[in-house]
Motif scaffolding. Sequence first.
Motif, PDB file in Angstrom:
ATOM      1  N   VAL A 118      29.675  61.766  48.021  1.00 23.20           N
ATOM      2  CA  VAL A 118      30.138  61.837  49.405  1.00 23.20           C
ATOM      3  C   VAL A 118      29.132  62.666  50.197  1.00 23.20           C
ATOM      4  O   VAL A 118      28.800  63.800  49.801  1.00 23.20           O
ATOM      5  CB  VAL A 118      31.530  62.486  49.512  1.00 23.20           C
ATOM      6  CG1 VAL A 118      31.966  62.564  50.981  1.00 23.20           C
ATOM      7  CG2 VAL A 118      32.549  61.722  48.686  1.00 23.20           C
TER       8      VAL A 118
ATOM      9  N   TYR B 155      28.611  63.953  54.202  1.00 24.68           N
ATOM     10  CA  TYR B 155      29.141  64.014  55.565  1.00 24.68           C
ATOM     11  C   TYR B 155      28.202  64.870  56.401  1.00 24.68           C
ATOM     12  O   TYR B 155      27.872  65.997  56.024  1.00 24.68           O
ATOM     13  CB  TYR B 155      30.544  64.615  55.576  1.00 24.68           C
ATOM     14  CG  TYR B 155      31.082  64.839  56.968  1.00 24.68           C
ATOM     15  CD1 TYR B 155      31.543  63.775  57.734  1.00 24.68           C
ATOM     16  CD2 TYR B 155      31.123  66.112  57.526  1.00 24.68           C
ATOM     17  CE1 TYR B 155      32.029  63.967  59.018  1.00 24.68           C
ATOM     18  CE2 TYR B 155      31.609  66.320  58.805  1.00 24.68           C
ATOM     19  CZ  TYR B 155      32.064  65.239  59.548  1.00 24.68           C
ATOM     20  OH  TYR B 155      32.535  65.443  60.821  1.00 24.68           O
TER      21      TYR B 155
ATOM     22  N   LEU C 191      29.215  59.455  57.842  1.00 24.49           N
ATOM     23  CA  LEU C 191      29.877  59.576  56.541  1.00 24.49           C
ATOM     24  C   LEU C 191      29.369  58.461  55.639  1.00 24.49           C
ATOM     25  O   LEU C 191      29.417  57.285  56.010  1.00 24.49           O
ATOM     26  CB  LEU C 191      31.392  59.486  56.693  1.00 24.49           C
ATOM     27  CG  LEU C 191      32.199  59.434  55.385  1.00 24.49           C
ATOM     28  CD1 LEU C 191      32.081  60.761  54.626  1.00 24.49           C
ATOM     29  CD2 LEU C 191      33.665  59.104  55.663  1.00 24.49           C
TER      30      LEU C 191
END
Length: 867
Positions: free
Chosen positions: A386, A388, A432
């Motif tokens: 992930v 961001y 994102l």
Amino acid sequence: MNSIYKQLLSYTLIPITPILVTSVVHAAPSPVTDIQVNSIGENTLQLLLITPEPLQTFQTPVGEDTLFIDIIDTQLQLAEGDSAQILDPSVEIAEIKVIQKYPNSIRVMIRGANTLPEVNIESTPQGLAVNLPEQGSLAQTTPSPTPEAAPTPAVPEESGTEDGVIELVVTATRTEEDASDIPRSTTVVGREEIEQQSQLSNNLPDILGNTVPGLGPPSQSASNRAQSLRGREPSVLIDGVPVDSNLSVFQDLRSIAPDAVERVEVVRGPSSIYGAEASGGIINIITRQPQEVFTARTKVSIGPRLSLSNVEQSFGAGVEQFFSGEIGKFDYLLAASYEESGNSFDAEGDIIPVGRSQGLDNLETFNILAKAGVDFTPNQRLQLTVNYFDDKQDPPTVSDPSVDNLDERTKARPLETSGELELEDLPGREDLTLSLNYSHDDLWGSQLDLQAFYKDSTTLTIPVDNRETIFQSVSRTVTESEKIGARLDIETPLSNNLDLLWGVDYADESIEQPLDIFDASVFDSSGGNEFIQVDEEFFSPPYDLETFGAFGQLDWQATEKLALSGGLRFERFNMSVDDFNVLGDIDFAGEALPDEVTGGQVSFDDVVFNVGAIYDVTEEISVFANFAQGFSAPDFRRFLRFLPFSVNARPVVVDESIDVTQPIIVDNYEIGVRGNWEQVQFSLAGFFTYSELGQNERPSEDGSFLTSNREPTRTYGIEATADYQVNDQWQLGGNFTWVEGDSSPDGVDDFVPLSTEEIQPIKIGLYVQNQTTPTWSNRLQLLIVGSRDRAFEEDIDGDPIDPFPIESYTTLDWISSLQLGDGTLTLAVQNLLDNQYFPVDSQTQSRNQEYAAALGRTISLQYQLNW
């Protein structure tokens, strides 16, 4: 800027474990049939790997007491067990372990009892010897029944070996290969160089602009608009996930903070391996990787844009935190950073106003990279990533439109009455990226890598007064892109010297670009600072773009000195759009526009190919030649936005009869030579690209937006790099880029030069680095950007190709690092000589209010602590 800085979070930098190469251009792996531990002399312990052939090794220290030695093109073939372990072989060494890290490479782990082991590696008639001087007495070897499961490692920029430098590249071939085995120009900017350059600027586009040949110079902004790669737009990936969009916003490189990046691999020129949207090449940002041993690092910074002419207003600071470790078969990573910046000042002491391109002042930037992975078996791994990234800007200064003067160049000035923006959603970028990766290193003799991804990004510009343009409003554009997709790679050995890589790619992107409309009376009464949204129209209509690609690539080691490669890729695009209303009521000719365009879809496909060859003239010198095609979709929003201008039929219907939406196919020809000696490395390459239907941006008649022209386009140039390690204390080197290009618009018999937004001037980067003491190092680096005068030449409409001539400039930077306590203190000075100059991106602007000067002398101070 008065703010309470968020809690200190930073990262720990550990030299990352190298990826061991399964190179397709080598013969079968060398077997290691036995492992012996011997005592040679009185004070030396020797680990001997019995093998019939010389082996290549590279070392990576991990933490304060562990050394990894990775050995390429090898397989353990031990009589007992699949690995070996030696516990407490001496007072100074706590453990030695040998495992089969990957199918064609092994790892030796040496863990010191108290300190990092020092080794001397040499080839002997029996095999590879790892000598550990002054290590004491001998212990026994204990075979282990199975190899230890391991996390997926990162690829280091370069690692020392007994034979020189190994630089591994995954981007050019979608597999791990030695860069010297790839028949095209590549650049790898590794973790150490990223960390060093981020002392000057924590902006990835500026870092790459300083270090990558073929890429335009730093713009000192969030935009990489005037940073083409070989005169064309590159595709930007994060761990193989395409973060760029069919709708270009020129901020793809600013989608991740440098502290979350392990390395950046740049493949120059189009590539049929990765397919779509890579007409200029590929920039693959590879993120930090989980560590086997728990590691943590904290970094605090002041700056990096602290102006000595106004310390108070330019003050900024940042914090970073890095955690990583392994628990059994599970590993994890968390890298987070936060940074605030103040105002920026040029060399004359004047504040630099924020224009249409988002500057880097008055920014709050937050980035978090998180990973979790599990090794089901020694050959199977699953990892979730992930990333961001969030930029928010609250500029107290905007450009004064009254400085516009068409007769002469005037430096942009801020509005005297401006204050902080009163705006619900501040300008900036939010991005994102999610990816789920599964790998199997031995699936019926093949290596499989499967990736599914999701990407969502929103970019908001600064609202401006557009009442004198076709928009007829106080407004701003918002760009929204949402993409899902998958990639499948399968590497299948066909013989000892022939390898096949094949797979498929799929992506589906939804794109919107609304136009926020603000209350003009509130804007006027507030002096241009307050914005209350009252309506929303479209800047370009929403549309979907679906892409599918299938490819196959063969690599053949034809002889000991000659390696050949070639492949095919099938690519298909499908663009669909619903019915939409046209922006504005009349076109530039004063004719009425239709109220509505009937939606539809446009589909096209093609097959592109590549061939390449490398020939080793000597052990140190090799030459290469390459032909590669790129296949990309045009930026559809630029056509859909004012589609009635491009067709005569009424009513207007989006279908395949609209020829401006045809694909961009780029042919790239390249030849080059590389040299690699113990102290000297160099490369030299020349290239030529051609596309029958290129896409070139032109300002609209009122200058409020860009339009696209489809026309034959060619670029050509020369790139060179050189590095010289004089001795243990001194290093020097540099890079050189010369690119030129032109196009042939409809109605022009000959080619006319491309603008400087597409073709940047000559760029020369030079550096000298000195290890002044064992704990103190210093680096000076010089950037020279040449002039380019295309203002005297006219385009098809009789307008200058560039609004003004591009003036040359030179900057000198200094970086000084000192080991202090358990950490490192770094002082960096950007624009050391305090030269007043204007970046290329600023000089290309047609409006004087965008003609913003560069930073004057600025400093940054950082302290990085391991704990």
